[in-house]
Design an enzyme around this catalytic site. Sequence first.
Site, short mmCIF file in Angstrom:
data_model
loop_
_atom_site.label_atom_id
_atom_site.label_comp_id
_atom_site.label_asym_id
_atom_site.label_seq_id
_atom_site.Cartn_x
_atom_site.Cartn_y
_atom_site.Cartn_z
N GLN A 1 -34.05 -47.32 -46.57
CA GLN A 1 -35.17 -48.27 -46.74
C GLN A 1 -34.95 -49.08 -48.00
OE1 GLN A 1 -38.71 -46.33 -48.25
NE2 GLN A 1 -37.56 -44.50 -48.79
N HIS B 1 -43.34 -38.19 -49.58
CA HIS B 1 -43.08 -39.29 -50.50
C HIS B 1 -42.74 -38.76 -51.90
CE1 HIS B 1 -44.68 -42.75 -53.05
NE2 HIS B 1 -43.76 -43.33 -52.31
N HIS C 1 -37.75 -42.90 -59.30
CA HIS C 1 -38.48 -44.08 -58.82
C HIS C 1 -38.33 -45.28 -59.75
CE1 HIS C 1 -41.92 -46.81 -58.44
NE2 HIS C 1 -41.82 -46.55 -57.15
#
Length: 263
Positions: free
Chosen positions: A158, A18, A60
């Site tokens: 995703q 991750h 992110h």
Amino acid sequence: SSVVDAKEKHKDILNVAHRGASGYAPEHTITSYKMGEKMHGDYIEVDLQMTKDGELIAMHDETLDRTTNGTGQVKDYTLEEIKQLDAGSWFNEKYPERAQADYEGLQVPTLKEVFETFGKNANYYIETKSPEVYPGMEQKLLDEVNEYGINKDKLLVQSFSSESLLKMNELDPSVKLVQLLEYTTPAELTDREVQTIKEYAMGIGPNSDMIDREYVQKAVQNGLEIHPYTVNEKEEMQKLIDWGVTGIFTNFPDLLHEVKKGK
Ligand code: G3P
Ligand code: CA
């Protein structure tokens, strides 16, 4: 025997690094992704944002503040400007016990640089972040996947945005998709949701702390992959594997590797 079955089950669990091995190195840097590979991550997880001049970068947040020495919105800066920033020193300040001198001055990578570094046959698990802020993000991602000849059998895309996934599916139905889900109360999966998601996605990615065994089994029995995020403790990894998850997002891919090995 059931012992063999349990071992087989462990082997197949996708170990998703991750933001790279982001427990050990500054997230979404090439260094963090390389560490993820070294620590037996099966997939490199890449979150995407887009610069003012339309380049896809690995980051992110929509803002530069947390993970660089810059401030403000990614979309207000050109790639050249973002390349000047230090994407590593914040980690050393926040986690002095894991600080490394060579994290200082690390750059924000572009998606192209990630593809150049890890090649066509790496396993990429790419998230379209804030697609409503970045029109054309899906086409740009697909163009780069095609330009670099990325092996689509290994690629996963995703998003929390079903619109973004539906767009990807329309642009190229061969790209495998995972619907991310975020629950704030105990999660339930209805037949209707399963059917809707199965129209375009091969799996779901729920937050790990609101799901239970029943939820996991409902997904699996309906032929959906299930990859909960973000699981950083071995006991929780083991519990989720026992429930039947098919993959796990973790900042500590080495720990998941140990759990898979029965250590
Ligand atoms: O993509 C799975 C997980 O990463 C979703 O949450 O906020 O870490 O991107 P986030
Ligand atoms: Ca993500």
